[in-house]
Design a protein around this motif. Structure first.
Motif, PDB file in Angstrom:
ATOM      1  N   UNK A 118       0.820  -1.214   0.000  1.00  0.00           N
ATOM      2  CA  UNK A 118       0.000   0.000   0.000  1.00  0.00           C
ATOM      3  C   UNK A 118       0.858   1.270   0.000  1.00  0.00           C
ATOM      4  N   UNK A 119       1.866   1.286   0.874  1.00  0.00           N
ATOM      5  CA  UNK A 119       2.720   2.478   0.967  1.00  0.00           C
ATOM      6  C   UNK A 119       3.563   2.616  -0.303  1.00  0.00           C
ATOM      7  N   UNK A 120       3.998   1.475  -0.844  1.00  0.00           N
ATOM      8  CA  UNK A 120       4.780   1.505  -2.088  1.00  0.00           C
ATOM      9  C   UNK A 120       3.931   2.053  -3.227  1.00  0.00           C
ATOM     10  N   UNK A 121       2.711   1.579  -3.307  1.00  0.00           N
ATOM     11  CA  UNK A 121       1.812   2.018  -4.388  1.00  0.00           C
ATOM     12  C   UNK A 121       1.568   3.532  -4.262  1.00  0.00           C
ATOM     13  N   UNK A 122       1.410   3.985  -3.028  1.00  0.00           N
ATOM     14  CA  UNK A 122       1.182   5.425  -2.806  1.00  0.00           C
ATOM     15  C   UNK A 122       2.425   6.250  -3.172  1.00  0.00           C
ATOM     16  N   UNK A 123       3.600   5.731  -2.826  1.00  0.00           N
ATOM     17  CA  UNK A 123       4.842   6.446  -3.165  1.00  0.00           C
ATOM     18  C   UNK A 123       5.046   6.486  -4.686  1.00  0.00           C
ATOM     19  N   UNK A 124       4.657   5.414  -5.360  1.00  0.00           N
ATOM     20  CA  UNK A 124       4.733   5.419  -6.824  1.00  0.00           C
ATOM     21  C   UNK A 124       3.822   6.515  -7.384  1.00  0.00           C
ATOM     22  N   UNK A 125       2.602   6.573  -6.855  1.00  0.00           N
ATOM     23  CA  UNK A 125       1.591   7.505  -7.370  1.00  0.00           C
ATOM     24  C   UNK A 125       1.926   8.953  -7.027  1.00  0.00           C
ATOM     25  N   UNK A 126       2.433   9.167  -5.804  1.00  0.00           N
ATOM     26  CA  UNK A 126       2.634  10.551  -5.353  1.00  0.00           C
ATOM     27  C   UNK A 126       4.022  11.101  -5.680  1.00  0.00           C
ATOM     28  N   UNK A 127       5.018  10.207  -5.793  1.00  0.00           N
ATOM     29  CA  UNK A 127       6.402  10.685  -5.920  1.00  0.00           C
ATOM     30  C   UNK A 127       7.048  10.239  -7.235  1.00  0.00           C
ATOM     31  N   UNK A 128       7.138   8.927  -7.438  1.00  0.00           N
ATOM     32  CA  UNK A 128       7.965   8.416  -8.543  1.00  0.00           C
ATOM     33  C   UNK A 128       7.341   8.713  -9.915  1.00  0.00           C
ATOM     34  N   UNK A 129       6.060   8.368 -10.101  1.00  0.00           N
ATOM     35  CA  UNK A 129       5.441   8.590 -11.416  1.00  0.00           C
ATOM     36  C   UNK A 129       5.373  10.078 -11.771  1.00  0.00           C
ATOM     37  N   UNK A 130       4.993  10.965 -10.824  1.00  0.00           N
ATOM     38  CA  UNK A 130       5.022  12.396 -11.153  1.00  0.00           C
ATOM     39  C   UNK A 130       6.429  12.893 -11.503  1.00  0.00           C
ATOM     40  N   UNK A 131       7.450  12.349 -10.851  1.00  0.00           N
ATOM     41  CA  UNK A 131       8.829  12.754 -11.175  1.00  0.00           C
ATOM     42  C   UNK A 131       9.181  12.343 -12.602  1.00  0.00           C
ATOM     43  N   UNK A 132       8.857  11.104 -12.953  1.00  0.00           N
ATOM     44  CA  UNK A 132       9.160  10.606 -14.302  1.00  0.00           C
ATOM     45  C   UNK A 132       8.440  11.466 -15.347  1.00  0.00           C
ATOM     46  N   UNK A 133       7.187  11.806 -15.069  1.00  0.00           N
ATOM     47  CA  UNK A 133       6.413  12.625 -16.015  1.00  0.00           C
ATOM     48  C   UNK A 133       7.008  14.030 -16.129  1.00  0.00           C
ATOM     49  N   UNK A 134       7.424  14.612 -15.007  1.00  0.00           N
ATOM     50  CA  UNK A 134       7.988  15.965 -15.031  1.00  0.00           C
ATOM     51  C   UNK A 134       9.322  15.984 -15.784  1.00  0.00           C
ATOM     52  N   UNK A 135      10.141  14.942 -15.580  1.00  0.00           N
ATOM     53  CA  UNK A 135      11.423  14.883 -16.305  1.00  0.00           C
ATOM     54  C   UNK A 135      11.176  14.775 -17.812  1.00  0.00           C
ATOM     55  N   UNK A 136      10.185  13.984 -18.196  1.00  0.00           N
ATOM     56  CA  UNK A 136       9.869  13.843 -19.627  1.00  0.00           C
ATOM     57  C   UNK A 136       9.334  15.166 -20.175  1.00  0.00           C
ATOM     58  N   UNK A 137       8.470  15.817 -19.379  1.00  0.00           N
ATOM     59  CA  UNK A 137       7.881  17.094 -19.827  1.00  0.00           C
ATOM     60  C   UNK A 137       8.969  18.133 -20.099  1.00  0.00           C
ATOM     61  N   UNK A 138      10.049  18.086 -19.314  1.00  0.00           N
ATOM     62  CA  UNK A 138      11.142  19.040 -19.491  1.00  0.00           C
ATOM     63  C   UNK A 138      12.075  18.675 -20.659  1.00  0.00           C
ATOM     64  N   UNK A 139      11.795  17.549 -21.273  1.00  0.00           N
ATOM     65  CA  UNK A 139      12.644  17.146 -22.402  1.00  0.00           C
ATOM     66  C   UNK A 139      13.903  16.421 -21.964  1.00  0.00           C
ATOM     67  N   UNK A 140      13.956  16.015 -20.682  1.00  0.00           N
ATOM     68  CA  UNK A 140      15.106  15.265 -20.167  1.00  0.00           C
ATOM     69  C   UNK A 140      14.609  14.000 -19.482  1.00  0.00           C
TER      70      UNK A 140
END
Ligand code: AMP
Ligand code: GLY
Length: 421
Positions: free
Chosen positions: A239-261
């Protein structure tokens, strides 16, 4: 395939061991490697900080896949160089490795994507940083912005300690890494690490771990690079892992892609867990050491398929074959570490240690001298075992250590205590 792994520690030994199990591997070269790695792969003398030299080596040796172990070559753009030359590479670009190489950068990414992390401020002048500490009070955390070999973080329990850390950093103790300083809220809770492969778009969690940073039993004494680790981390529930993926890791990956890096490689999220939520302590842009030793023993040969899927951008169709098992690694270090220690003492008994899919001794800092294995660093061996329970893995690892005859070495006797108590 001909595979080149860059690095020379226990992490690279564990990666090499897993890669070697996979029938896709024809030739395996590790640069520069160490005495343990030399028992299962070719070791090559190569300046792994020099992108052009690495590309030249790949061309000369018909390399099909490059795996970059440590952060320094990533931050220096070695993965950019090999990819630009057409070599399939596991590891982020220098731009994406900023997630490890600049703490201020990571904080800005967290702000941009709303990832929970400690409140903070960034400074390039000591006076303003000190004013902030006086206004905020202790405990407080002072961090050099850049790469400082794991030493650039001061958890200050009182104001005086924080002020003197600021003086040290702006005084050049960490070189260019301390030209900017991040000051953070002190977070409480239990720390654990989450390892996620990402091809820039898709993400695949490949395991959790906890390590022991302090040199002494009971988590006492000075900080080290890590005295032992175990996987999985019980505190990182699904549960905590799934939440960390949703709140931290996936948004980070999306933001890095959005910046072109986009970030391609392994994102190692250091989390502070409290009240069923993880908050980000830091990112690393590479595998953990010694956490990789337990992850690789658990994953085995499939690790190569996962790293290939990551580098080829097809993680959406990859999956981990989970075994319901546990692994532990105990670090044997040279007496004196993390302070002054001697190199060159002979390690006996390695030939008596079991080596199979449940027991592996990964070398972190060894050399071979007249046919004998000698110590060649502070952290020297990673005694690693797997079991159906963490207790079984622990008992196996410590039983392996009983075969060792190395009076100049020591280990902690309580790795895993938190999870086992
Ligand atoms: P880092 O290099 O950022 O992982 O920091 C090294 C260690 O310092 C972490 O593993 C934590 O134990 C501790 N640390 C870093 N930041 C914080 C924070 N904001 N609050 C509490 N502890 C921290
Ligand atoms: N074990 C901590 C690290 O690899 O950074």
């Amino acid at each position: 395939m001909n595979i080149l792994i860059l690095g020379s520690g226990g992490r690279e030994h564990a990666l090499a061991w897993a890669v070697k199990q996979n029938p896709k591997t024809d030739r395996l070269i590790v640069a520069p490697g160490n005495a343990g790695i030399a028992q299962l792969a070719e070791c090559a003398d190569l300046d792994i900080m020099d992108g052009a030299a690495v590309v030249g080596f790949c061309e000369a040796n018909a390399i099909d896949f490059v795996i970059v172990g440590p952060e320094a070559p990533l931050a220096a753009g070695v993965a950019d160089a090999t990819r630009a030359a057409g070599f399939l590479t596991f590891g982020p670009s220098a731009a994406a490795a900023q997630l490890e190489a600049s703490k201020g950068f990571t904080k800005a990414i967290c702000d941009a994507c709303g990832a929970p992390t400690a409140a903070y401020a960034r400074f390039d002048q000591a006076a303003a940083a000190k004013d902030y500490v006086r206004a905020t009070g202790a405990p407080i955390v002072v961090k050099a912005d850049g790469l400082a070999a794991g030493k650039g973080v001061i958890v200050a329990m009182n104001e005086a300690e924080a002020l003197s850390a600021i003086d040290d950093m702006f005084g050049g103790e960490f070189g260019a890494a301390g030209a900017e300083v991040v000051i953070e809220e002190f977070m409480t809770g239990e720390e654990a690490s989450l390892f996620v492969l990402t091809d820039g778009v898709n993400a695949l969690p490949i395991g959790t771990a906890q390590d022991h940073k302090r040199v002494g039993d009971g988590d006492t004494g000075p900080n080290t690079g890590g005295m032992g680790a175990y996987s999985p981390a019980p505190v990182l529930t699904d549960e905590i892992t799934e939440r960390a993926m949703r709140e931290i890791v996936l948004p980070t990956i999306a933001e890095m892609a959005r910046r072109g890096t986009p970030f391609q490689g392994v994102l190692y999220a250091g989390l502070m867990i409290k009240d069923a939520q993880g908050r980000l302590v830091e990112y690393n842009a590479r595998f953990g050491d010694p956490e990789t030793q337990v992850l690789m023993l658990r994953l085995g040969a499939q690790a190569l398929d996962l790293l290939l899927a990551c580098a080829e951008g097809r993680l959406n169709s990859a999956q981990v074959n989970w075994a319901d098992d546990h692994a532990m690694t105990v670090v044997m270090a040279a007496k004196g570490y993390p302070g002054a220690y001697e190199k060159g003492s002979v390690i006996n008994g390695l030939d008596r240690m079991p080596e199979d899919s449940r027991h592996m001794t990964f070398h972190a800092g060894t050399a071979s001298e007249d046919g004998r294995i000698v110590s060649n660093g502070g952290r020297v061996l990673n005694i690693t075992a797997r079991g159906a329970t963490l207790e079984e893995a622990r008992n196996r690892a410590y039983a392996m250590i009983d075969h060792l005859n190395w009076p100049e070495g020591f280990c902690r006797s309580d790795i895993g205590w938190r999870a086992l108590s």
